[in-house]
Design a protein around this motif. Structure first.
Motif, short mmCIF file in Angstrom:
data_model
loop_
_atom_site.label_atom_id
_atom_site.label_comp_id
_atom_site.label_asym_id
_atom_site.label_seq_id
_atom_site.Cartn_x
_atom_site.Cartn_y
_atom_site.Cartn_z
N HIS A 5 0.83 -1.19 0.00
CA HIS A 5 0.00 0.00 0.00
C HIS A 5 0.87 1.25 0.00
O HIS A 5 1.13 1.84 1.03
CB HIS A 5 -0.93 -0.01 1.22
N ARG A 8 -0.43 6.84 -5.38
CA ARG A 8 -1.20 8.05 -5.62
C ARG A 8 -1.02 8.79 -6.95
O ARG A 8 -0.08 8.55 -7.65
CB ARG A 8 -1.08 8.95 -4.42
N GLN A 139 0.38 9.17 -0.35
CA GLN A 139 -0.11 8.53 0.86
C GLN A 139 0.20 7.04 0.80
O GLN A 139 0.25 6.45 -0.27
CB GLN A 139 -1.62 8.74 0.97
N VAL A 141 -1.55 4.43 1.89
CA VAL A 141 -2.70 3.51 1.89
C VAL A 141 -3.58 3.83 0.70
O VAL A 141 -3.82 5.00 0.39
CB VAL A 141 -3.51 3.63 3.20
N SER A 143 -6.47 4.92 -1.29
CA SER A 143 -7.52 5.82 -0.83
C SER A 143 -8.08 6.58 -2.02
O SER A 143 -7.35 6.90 -2.95
CB SER A 143 -6.96 6.81 0.20
N PHE A 146 -6.61 12.11 -1.11
CA PHE A 146 -5.92 12.69 0.03
C PHE A 146 -5.48 14.10 -0.33
O PHE A 146 -5.47 14.49 -1.51
CB PHE A 146 -4.73 11.83 0.48
N SER A 169 -4.25 7.62 -4.30
CA SER A 169 -3.23 6.60 -4.11
C SER A 169 -3.47 5.41 -5.03
O SER A 169 -4.58 4.89 -5.12
CB SER A 169 -3.22 6.13 -2.66
N ASN A 200 -6.20 12.77 5.67
CA ASN A 200 -6.11 11.45 6.30
C ASN A 200 -5.02 11.48 7.36
O ASN A 200 -3.92 10.99 7.16
CB ASN A 200 -5.81 10.37 5.25
N ARG A 203 -2.78 8.38 8.71
CA ARG A 203 -1.98 7.59 7.77
C ARG A 203 -0.67 8.28 7.47
O ARG A 203 -0.55 9.50 7.51
CB ARG A 203 -2.77 7.38 6.48
#
Length: 242
Positions: A5, A8, A139, A141, A143, A146, A169, A200, A203
């Motif tokens: 993970h 982005r 980021q 993770v 997502s 962000f 991401s 976020n 994270r």
């Protein structure tokens, strides 16, 4: 933490946004004109970036136990200190999507400074004040969205400017990670910057190599106009090319 993970992308395919931030600070109302960049190519071309710094040697080993600080030196000899508050633990990784590496959307082989799975901001402090700095950010993770942020400060801890950019991401491994950069057109006034993810805050994130502008002549008003005109021309050229 899943090592897969790490991802982005900029919501605009061109990645050519340029924005301005004007600030008056101090009793004498000293003017600061900051230019924000969401493209590394524009940052390097428009202000003439003259230095760079890679997180550890290119192709070097990953290190998952840096602690809350890491020091390095730019190609031009500028000392740079990366730090996180408290007991946060940072890591060095390489964009490759192989096991135990950063699998995101930096360029293949990019060295990545990872803030770890924590909500804190990253501070980059320079051995001497500079006029500009930029990097790509992601980021850690997957997502939908962000918000990457960059704040520039002078040595007296006064805020010079704040910039933000939306990103998403993914694990495309294709150099599509968003860019955050800032240039102080009035001279070398940036003592440190902070980088964070305001959408976020639970994270972590990673940044790749730094592009730097270590010196800058104080421009006359006409010079500022020429700089902004050049930026606009580069933006138009890249829009047409895409």
């Amino acid at each position: 933490m899943s090592l897969a993970h790490r991802l982005r992308i900029h919501e605009e395919a061109s990645g050519c946004s340029v924005y301005l931030y004007s600030l008056f600070v101090g009793a004498g109302c000293e003017s600061r004109l900051l230019v924000g960049f969401t493209s590394r190519a524009l940052f390097v071309a428009a202000p003439g970036g003259n230095d760079s710094a890679v997180w550890g040697p290119a192709g070097g080993p990953d290190n998952f136990s840096l602690g809350n600080s890491y020091a390095m030196t730019s190609s031009g000899g500028l000392g740079i200190s990366a730090s996180m508050p408290g007991t946060d633990n940072m890591a060095l990784e390489t964009q490759s999507c192989s096991p135990f590496s950063w699998c995101g959307n930096f360029a293949p082989g990019d060295r990545v400074l990872f803030t770890g799975d924590n909500p804190d901001t990253l501070r980059l402090t320079f051995g001497s004040s500079i006029s500009g700095v930029g990097s790509q950010m992601q980021q850690n993770v997957l997502s939908p969205l962000f918000l990457g942020t960059l704040s520039a400060f002078e040595s007296a801890n006064n805020l010079l400017g704040f910039f933000a950019e939306n990103g998403m991401s993914n694990a495309n491994n294709d150099n599509s990670a968003i860019s955050l950069g800032v240039l102080d057109t009035t001279g070398a006034n940036i003592a440190y910057v902070t980088i964070g993810d305001s959408d976020n805050q639970d994270r972590g994130f990673g940044i790749n190599q730094l592009s730097l502008k270590t010196t800058a002549a104080v421009p006359q008003p006409a010079s500022v106009v020429l700089l902004l005109t050049g930026i606009a021309a580069l933006w138009v050229r890249q829009r047409w090319a895409s």
